[in-house]
Design a protein around this motif. Structure first.
Motif, PDB file in Angstrom:
ATOM      1  N   LEU A   1      23.313  37.667  46.834  1.00 48.08           N
ATOM      2  CA  LEU A   1      22.638  38.871  47.331  1.00 48.08           C
ATOM      3  C   LEU A   1      21.137  38.654  47.465  1.00 48.08           C
ATOM      4  O   LEU A   1      20.518  39.142  48.416  1.00 48.08           O
ATOM      5  N   LEU A   2      20.549  37.918  46.533  1.00 48.26           N
ATOM      6  CA  LEU A   2      19.116  37.612  46.634  1.00 48.26           C
ATOM      7  C   LEU A   2      18.844  36.765  47.875  1.00 48.26           C
ATOM      8  O   LEU A   2      17.843  36.970  48.570  1.00 48.26           O
ATOM      9  N   TYR A   3      19.746  35.835  48.172  1.00 45.76           N
ATOM     10  CA  TYR A   3      19.608  35.027  49.381  1.00 45.76           C
ATOM     11  C   TYR A   3      19.667  35.931  50.620  1.00 45.76           C
ATOM     12  O   TYR A   3      18.865  35.794  51.548  1.00 45.76           O
ATOM     13  N   LEU A   4      20.610  36.858  50.632  1.00 48.80           N
ATOM     14  CA  LEU A   4      20.712  37.801  51.749  1.00 48.80           C
ATOM     15  C   LEU A   4      19.439  38.625  51.889  1.00 48.80           C
ATOM     16  O   LEU A   4      18.946  38.832  52.993  1.00 48.80           O
ATOM     17  N   GLU A   5      18.914  39.117  50.776  1.00 45.83           N
ATOM     18  CA  GLU A   5      17.672  39.895  50.813  1.00 45.83           C
ATOM     19  C   GLU A   5      16.535  39.086  51.404  1.00 45.83           C
ATOM     20  O   GLU A   5      15.776  39.579  52.223  1.00 45.83           O
ATOM     21  N   ASP A   6      16.404  37.835  50.978  1.00 43.47           N
ATOM     22  CA  ASP A   6      15.344  36.974  51.507  1.00 43.47           C
ATOM     23  C   ASP A   6      15.526  36.752  53.002  1.00 43.47           C
ATOM     24  O   ASP A   6      14.564  36.768  53.766  1.00 43.47           O
ATOM     25  N   THR A   7      16.757  36.560  53.418  1.00 44.50           N
ATOM     26  CA  THR A   7      17.052  36.334  54.830  1.00 44.50           C
ATOM     27  C   THR A   7      16.738  37.582  55.649  1.00 44.50           C
ATOM     28  O   THR A   7      16.204  37.486  56.755  1.00 44.50           O
ATOM     29  N   LEU A   8      17.048  38.736  55.101  1.00 43.61           N
ATOM     30  CA  LEU A   8      16.842  39.990  55.819  1.00 43.61           C
ATOM     31  C   LEU A   8      15.392  40.468  55.747  1.00 43.61           C
ATOM     32  O   LEU A   8      15.007  41.385  56.448  1.00 43.61           O
ATOM     33  N   GLU A   9      14.608  39.851  54.881  1.00 44.48           N
ATOM     34  CA  GLU A   9      13.197  40.189  54.683  1.00 44.48           C
ATOM     35  C   GLU A   9      12.992  41.666  54.372  1.00 44.48           C
ATOM     36  O   GLU A   9      12.079  42.301  54.849  1.00 44.48           O
ATOM     37  N   ASP A  10      13.883  42.215  53.591  1.00 43.08           N
ATOM     38  CA  ASP A  10      13.759  43.616  53.230  1.00 43.08           C
ATOM     39  C   ASP A  10      14.581  43.854  51.961  1.00 43.08           C
ATOM     40  O   ASP A  10      15.632  43.261  51.791  1.00 43.08           O
ATOM     41  N   ASN A  11      14.082  44.704  51.103  1.00 44.41           N
ATOM     42  CA  ASN A  11      14.867  45.052  49.920  1.00 44.41           C
ATOM     43  C   ASN A  11      15.998  45.974  50.339  1.00 44.41           C
ATOM     44  O   ASN A  11      15.770  47.100  50.741  1.00 44.41           O
ATOM     45  N   LYS A  12      17.189  45.464  50.276  1.00 45.19           N
ATOM     46  CA  LYS A  12      18.350  46.235  50.718  1.00 45.19           C
ATOM     47  C   LYS A  12      19.251  46.657  49.564  1.00 45.19           C
ATOM     48  O   LYS A  12      20.066  47.527  49.722  1.00 45.19           O
ATOM     49  N   PHE A  13      19.125  45.984  48.417  1.00 48.32           N
ATOM     50  CA  PHE A  13      20.078  46.195  47.337  1.00 48.32           C
ATOM     51  C   PHE A  13      19.401  46.772  46.101  1.00 48.32           C
ATOM     52  O   PHE A  13      18.253  46.472  45.810  1.00 48.32           O
ATOM     53  N   TYR A  14      20.150  47.580  45.385  1.00 55.26           N
ATOM     54  CA  TYR A  14      19.720  48.100  44.091  1.00 55.26           C
ATOM     55  C   TYR A  14      20.656  47.517  43.051  1.00 55.26           C
ATOM     56  O   TYR A  14      21.847  47.352  43.302  1.00 55.26           O
ATOM     57  N   GLU A  15      20.104  47.224  41.879  1.00 49.67           N
ATOM     58  CA  GLU A  15      20.881  46.586  40.819  1.00 49.67           C
ATOM     59  C   GLU A  15      20.990  47.522  39.627  1.00 49.67           C
ATOM     60  O   GLU A  15      20.003  48.098  39.179  1.00 49.67           O
TER      61      GLU A  15
ATOM     62  N   MET B   1      11.777  37.291  46.211  1.00 50.84           N
ATOM     63  CA  MET B   1      12.124  38.692  46.219  1.00 50.84           C
ATOM     64  C   MET B   1      13.153  38.964  45.129  1.00 50.84           C
ATOM     65  O   MET B   1      13.914  38.095  44.762  1.00 50.84           O
ATOM     66  N   SER B   2      13.177  40.184  44.662  1.00 47.93           N
ATOM     67  CA  SER B   2      14.205  40.552  43.695  1.00 47.93           C
ATOM     68  C   SER B   2      14.715  41.943  44.003  1.00 47.93           C
ATOM     69  O   SER B   2      14.034  42.740  44.635  1.00 47.93           O
ATOM     70  N   MET B   3      15.911  42.200  43.561  1.00 49.89           N
ATOM     71  CA  MET B   3      16.506  43.508  43.787  1.00 49.89           C
ATOM     72  C   MET B   3      15.750  44.573  43.019  1.00 49.89           C
ATOM     73  O   MET B   3      15.127  44.293  42.008  1.00 49.89           O
ATOM     74  N   ASN B   4      15.858  45.799  43.509  1.00 53.20           N
ATOM     75  CA  ASN B   4      15.292  46.930  42.795  1.00 53.20           C
ATOM     76  C   ASN B   4      16.228  47.270  41.641  1.00 53.20           C
ATOM     77  O   ASN B   4      17.344  47.736  41.866  1.00 53.20           O
ATOM     78  N   VAL B   5      15.784  47.014  40.420  1.00 50.41           N
ATOM     79  CA  VAL B   5      16.596  47.305  39.240  1.00 50.41           C
ATOM     80  C   VAL B   5      16.416  48.779  38.899  1.00 50.41           C
ATOM     81  O   VAL B   5      15.288  49.270  38.791  1.00 50.41           O
ATOM     82  N   ILE B   6      17.535  49.484  38.763  1.00 47.10           N
ATOM     83  CA  ILE B   6      17.477  50.910  38.459  1.00 47.10           C
ATOM     84  C   ILE B   6      18.346  51.212  37.246  1.00 47.10           C
ATOM     85  O   ILE B   6      19.209  50.424  36.874  1.00 47.10           O
ATOM     86  N   ASN B   7      18.116  52.386  36.654  1.00 46.93           N
ATOM     87  CA  ASN B   7      18.941  52.804  35.525  1.00 46.93           C
ATOM     88  C   ASN B   7      19.972  53.843  36.000  1.00 46.93           C
ATOM     89  O   ASN B   7      20.010  54.196  37.177  1.00 46.93           O
ATOM     90  N   GLU B   8      20.781  54.321  35.094  1.00 46.93           N
ATOM     91  CA  GLU B   8      21.856  55.241  35.450  1.00 46.93           C
ATOM     92  C   GLU B   8      21.326  56.521  36.093  1.00 46.93           C
ATOM     93  O   GLU B   8      21.869  57.012  37.082  1.00 46.93           O
ATOM     94  N   LYS B   9      20.237  57.049  35.565  1.00 42.54           N
ATOM     95  CA  LYS B   9      19.653  58.280  36.103  1.00 42.54           C
ATOM     96  C   LYS B   9      19.175  58.062  37.542  1.00 42.54           C
ATOM     97  O   LYS B   9      19.432  58.880  38.419  1.00 42.54           O
ATOM     98  N   ASN B  10      18.488  56.933  37.787  1.00 43.21           N
ATOM     99  CA  ASN B  10      18.040  56.610  39.139  1.00 43.21           C
ATOM    100  C   ASN B  10      19.226  56.428  40.081  1.00 43.21           C
ATOM    101  O   ASN B  10      19.159  56.819  41.248  1.00 43.21           O
ATOM    102  N   ALA B  11      20.287  55.822  39.579  1.00 38.40           N
ATOM    103  CA  ALA B  11      21.471  55.583  40.406  1.00 38.40           C
ATOM    104  C   ALA B  11      22.084  56.906  40.852  1.00 38.40           C
ATOM    105  O   ALA B  11      22.466  57.061  42.011  1.00 38.40           O
ATOM    106  N   GLN B  12      22.154  57.872  39.957  1.00 43.34           N
ATOM    107  CA  GLN B  12      22.710  59.186  40.301  1.00 43.34           C
ATOM    108  C   GLN B  12      21.876  59.854  41.395  1.00 43.34           C
ATOM    109  O   GLN B  12      22.402  60.503  42.296  1.00 43.34           O
TER     110      GLN B  12
END
Length: 111
Positions: free
Chosen positions: A40-54, A1-12
């Protein structure tokens, strides 16, 4: 799994949503950021859900200034467009789980 990578516009856009959103602000040239990202990637894998944005802080100077982010890595929790928590220290996975626990529980998982 990987974090959802976003840009500045998406973050706003993201921070204005009602539910909790956890944004990991980093730099590709930061060694501590790489260690924090692995945790954080380990946490995401453990939680089995995308929880973080990068968000790459180097590409989002206005966002960093708007939210007074002084250093990376930084983990910010937003709800209703407001920062409700920020973490600059990444001691360990259990530490992060303890700090982020209240924000990781979804409404459907609450008793």
């Amino acid at each position: 799994m990987s974090m959802n990578v976003i840009n500045e516009k998406n973050a706003q856009f993201l921070v204005k949503k009602k539910q909790y959103h956890i944004l990991f602000i980093n730099s590709p040239f930061c060694g501590t950021c790489k260690v924090a990202k692995r945790m954080l990637l380990y946490l995401e894998d453990t939680l089995e859900d995308n929880k973080f944005y990068e968000l790459n802080g180097l590409t989002a100077p206005d966002f960093l200034q708007q939210y007074s982010i002084m250093s990376v890595p930084c983990l910010m929790v937003f709800k209703d467009g407001q920062p409700v928590d920020r973490i600059y220290t990444f001691h360990s996975v259990p530490y992060l789980l303890k700090e982020l626990g209240p924000y990781l529980v979804t409404e459907k998982n609450k008793i």
